[in-house]
Design an enzyme around this catalytic site. Structure first.
Site, short mmCIF file in Angstrom:
data_model
loop_
_atom_site.label_atom_id
_atom_site.label_comp_id
_atom_site.label_asym_id
_atom_site.label_seq_id
_atom_site.Cartn_x
_atom_site.Cartn_y
_atom_site.Cartn_z
N ARG A 174 -9.33 0.78 4.30
CA ARG A 174 -9.23 -0.64 4.65
C ARG A 174 -10.13 -1.43 3.72
O ARG A 174 -11.31 -1.07 3.58
CB ARG A 174 -9.70 -0.87 6.10
CG ARG A 174 -8.93 -0.11 7.14
CD ARG A 174 -9.75 0.06 8.40
NE ARG A 174 -10.96 0.83 8.16
CZ ARG A 174 -11.94 1.01 9.04
NH1 ARG A 174 -11.86 0.46 10.24
NH2 ARG A 174 -13.01 1.73 8.74
N ASN A 214 1.25 2.07 8.66
CA ASN A 214 1.05 0.63 8.49
C ASN A 214 2.01 -0.18 9.36
O ASN A 214 1.64 -1.21 9.92
CB ASN A 214 1.21 0.23 7.02
CG ASN A 214 -0.09 0.38 6.26
OD1 ASN A 214 -1.07 0.88 6.81
ND2 ASN A 214 -0.12 -0.03 5.01
N CYS A 260 -0.97 -5.17 1.92
CA CYS A 260 -0.29 -3.96 2.42
C CYS A 260 0.70 -4.23 3.55
O CYS A 260 1.90 -4.02 3.37
CB CYS A 260 -1.33 -2.93 2.85
SG CYS A 260 -2.26 -2.28 1.45
N LYS A 313 -8.95 -11.03 5.46
CA LYS A 313 -9.79 -10.43 6.49
C LYS A 313 -11.24 -10.50 6.02
O LYS A 313 -11.48 -10.77 4.83
CB LYS A 313 -9.38 -8.97 6.77
CG LYS A 313 -9.56 -8.06 5.55
CD LYS A 313 -8.96 -6.71 5.75
CE LYS A 313 -9.87 -5.83 6.55
NZ LYS A 313 -9.48 -4.41 6.49
N1 NAD Z 1 -5.59 -2.50 -1.10
C1 NAD Z 1 -5.51 -1.71 -0.04
O1 NAD Z 1 -6.20 -1.90 0.98
C2 NAD Z 1 -4.61 -0.50 -0.07
C3 NAD Z 1 -4.77 0.49 0.91
C4 NAD Z 1 -3.92 1.60 0.87
C5 NAD Z 1 -2.93 1.68 -0.09
N2 NAD Z 1 -2.79 0.70 -1.01
C6 NAD Z 1 -1.74 0.84 -2.03
O2 NAD Z 1 -2.37 1.27 -3.23
C7 NAD Z 1 -1.72 0.70 -4.38
C8 NAD Z 1 -2.72 -0.10 -5.19
O3 NAD Z 1 -3.21 -1.15 -4.38
P1 NAD Z 1 -4.45 -2.04 -4.83
O4 NAD Z 1 -4.76 -2.94 -3.70
O5 NAD Z 1 -5.53 -1.16 -5.39
O6 NAD Z 1 -3.79 -2.88 -6.02
P2 NAD Z 1 -4.53 -3.72 -7.13
O7 NAD Z 1 -3.56 -4.74 -7.57
O8 NAD Z 1 -5.88 -4.13 -6.67
O9 NAD Z 1 -4.76 -2.65 -8.30
C9 NAD Z 1 -3.74 -2.12 -9.08
C10 NAD Z 1 -4.31 -1.91 -10.48
O10 NAD Z 1 -3.36 -1.19 -11.28
C11 NAD Z 1 -3.42 -1.69 -12.58
N3 NAD Z 1 -2.19 -1.35 -13.29
C12 NAD Z 1 -0.93 -1.80 -13.06
N4 NAD Z 1 -0.08 -1.25 -13.94
C13 NAD Z 1 -0.80 -0.43 -14.72
C14 NAD Z 1 -0.47 0.42 -15.82
N5 NAD Z 1 0.78 0.52 -16.27
N6 NAD Z 1 -1.45 1.12 -16.41
C15 NAD Z 1 -2.74 1.02 -15.97
N7 NAD Z 1 -3.11 0.23 -14.93
C16 NAD Z 1 -2.14 -0.48 -14.32
C17 NAD Z 1 -3.59 -3.20 -12.38
O11 NAD Z 1 -4.09 -3.84 -13.53
C18 NAD Z 1 -4.56 -3.23 -11.21
O12 NAD Z 1 -5.90 -3.27 -11.64
C19 NAD Z 1 -0.56 -0.12 -3.81
O13 NAD Z 1 0.58 0.69 -3.78
C20 NAD Z 1 -1.02 -0.43 -2.40
O14 NAD Z 1 0.07 -0.66 -1.52
C21 NAD Z 1 -3.60 -0.39 -1.02
#
Ligand code: NAD
Length: 459
Positions: A155, A226, A278, A338
């Site tokens: 989270r 989720n 999410c 949040k």
């Molecule tokens: N944020 C959360 O709380 C959370 C929790 C569980 C799961 N997730 C899942 O995890 C995944 C990532 O979420 P996030 O919140 O960290 O996203 P985010 O947008 O914060 O981070 C994604 C990162 O990936 C990088 N990126 C994208 N394409 C790329 C490439 N081709 N090469 C290298 N880097 C690349 C982006 O620049 C970015 O920094 C999503 O699928 C999301 O649903 C997120």
């Protein structure tokens, strides 16, 4: 173990730093050069409690480095975690183009055995697609691979704590080799054998459940989790609407319902609804998966509909008090989706601010961490130096994110600053009796104190 983590966002950076802290050598890659530059200069690209110190310590210990080229990381590691974004497409499906692009790079440069782990949230059967992709594009004869799913449940706001003390670690695999490598990677977390970087006197905890499934099931576990949590929120919000209409108290109802062990108390708090990067996108994507498979997922459409309605209902409540919003000066407390994060993606707070602006209100806002990101989305409002400033001369205060900081304010001072001491609490964070005793008019979500007078027996 040498590990590559692709994506330095909320999930990737926390995963990379957490794995480094537990003894692995991690190379974290992001194609956003600005982000890599900030990280290599010792800065942080976003706010997450406890993460900065973790990153600093592990960089200094040479267990964590940041680069922009996937090839350079994959060539040095037998394991790659994919942590890139999977945002929603127009039709609600997950956009997997970043996952595909990363897979393409991996297949071009991986040598020998390589375990590719999808940690990004992806629809069921993405692992199958990755396997097919690697068998087509992995044209290097020495490249043999396994694909695994390792959904992330952290989270934002307590992501570091969640990395070290998860409720469970789920891995979806179709080979013993993949399962044993993942168990090896997570052994310190599973056994809780690390020196805890989060809690000073960390209590001794029992072994973390290690749930091994097939790949499809692991992918589905994430979407199902989720969606269930989102459903709880919409459910209690639906009940809260009824409480308001008939003169019941949603907080009391939620508390007693949540005491049932089969239900549980968390996520049963009435408010302006869920947001973030999410829940909204994951329930949409899950519904699309269900639809594609010929299953009836109307339940999730309803969860989403209830949630979307929260914004207009909240603004209506304010209009009911202030009559016309045009030209009225309003203080907004909280912009992040949040507390304890600067993330404003799909934030209900921003949706409400946009609606207030559309009504012609003069919005002056404060958030402890999210103002920079909010400003990029909504530049036209006034951003205040603190919560008191946002309250100054306001005809109402709308509380939209439940930061602890707001609970520590001197509310007597706040009341004196305001033109009309009215608080509309979208997160039910204040105590009605306490603020009323200080002379505020107070409206929360789900309290039937202002119930419409329904004729008895109307049902
Ligand atoms: N944020 C959360 O709380 C959370 C929790 C569980 C799961 N997730 C899942 O995890 C995944 C990532 O979420 P996030 O919140 O960290 O996203 P985010 O947008 O914060 O981070 C994604 C990162 O990936 C990088 N990126 C994208 N394409 C790329 C490439 N081709 N090469 C290298 N880097 C690349 C982006 O620049 C970015 O920094 C999503 O699928 C999301 O649903 C997120």
């Amino acid at each position: 173990m040498d590990i590559a983590v692709i994506g330095a966002g909320y999930v990737g950076l926390i995963t990379a730093a957490g794995l480094a802290e537990t003894g692995h050598r991690v190379i974290c890659v992001d194609d956003d050069l600005g982000k890599i530059e900030v990280l290599n200069a010792g800065g942080m690209p976003f706010y997450e409690p406890g993460l900065e110190g973790l990153v600093k310590r592990n960089r200094a210990a040479k267990r964590l480095e940041f680069i922009s080229k996937i090839e350079d990381a994959v060539a040095q590691s037998p394991v790659t975690f994919i942590c890139v974004g999977t945002p929603p497409l127009e039709n609600g499906e997950a956009d997997l183009s970043s996952v595909e692009l990363v897979s393409r790079r991996i297949s071009e440069c991986a040598r020998g055995y390589h375990l590719v782990i999808e940690k990004s949230t992806v629809p069921v059967q993405t692992g199958r697609r990755l396997q097919k992709h690697f068998s087509i594009y992995g044209n290097n004869p020495q490249f043999h691979f396994d694909v695994a799913s390792n959904p992330e449940f952290l989270r934002e706001g307590s992501g570091v704590e969640d990395f070290f003390h998860p409720d469970r670690i789920v891995v979806g695999v179709d080979s013993d080799e993949a399962a044993s490598r993942l168990e090896e990677i997570y052994r310190p977390v599973l056994e809780q054998s690390f020196v805890c970087p989060v809690h000073e006197n960390c209590e001794k905890r029992s072994r973390v459940p290690f749930v091994v499934t097939d790949i499809n099931s692991a992918e589905l576990i994430k979407h199902a989790s989720n969606s269930f949590l989102a459903m709880k929120i919409s459910f209690i919000n639906m009940v809260a609407d009824l409480c308001e209409a008939v003169g019941a108290n949603a907080a009391q109802v939620a508390e007693a319902v949540g005491l049932d062990k089969r239900i549980g108390a968390s996520f049963l708090r009435p408010g302006i609804g869920f947001g973030g990067s999410c829940f909204p996108k994951d329930i949409q994507a899950f519904a699309r998966v269900g639809q594609g498979a010929g299953c009836d997922f109307a339940l999730l459409r309803e969860v989403e509909r209830i949630n979307q309605r929260r914004i207009a209902q909240f603004v209506d409540k304010l209009k009911n008090e202030l009559w016309v919003l045009r030209g009225k000066r309003l203080g907004v407390w909280g912009l992040a989706f949040k507390p304890r994060t600067d993330d404003v993606r799909s934030s209900p707070a921003l949706a409400i601010v946009r609606q207030l602006l559309a009504e012609g209100a003069v919005v002056r806002a404060y958030d402890p961490q999210a103002m920079k990101k909010a400003k990029a989305e909504i530049p036209e409002i006034e951003y205040c130096a603190d919560a008191y400033e946002a309250a100054r001369d306001a005809e109402a205060l709308v509380a939209l994110t439940e930061w602890e900081e707001f609970l520590e304010l001197d509310l007597t001072r706040v009341r004196r600053l305001m033109a009309r001491p009215l608080i509309l609490d979208g997160r039910n964070m204040f105590s009605r009796d306490a603020v009323a005793a200080l002379g505020f008019e107070y409206l929360d979500i789900g309290s039937g104190a202002h119930a419409r007078k329904l004729p008895l027996g109307a049902s």
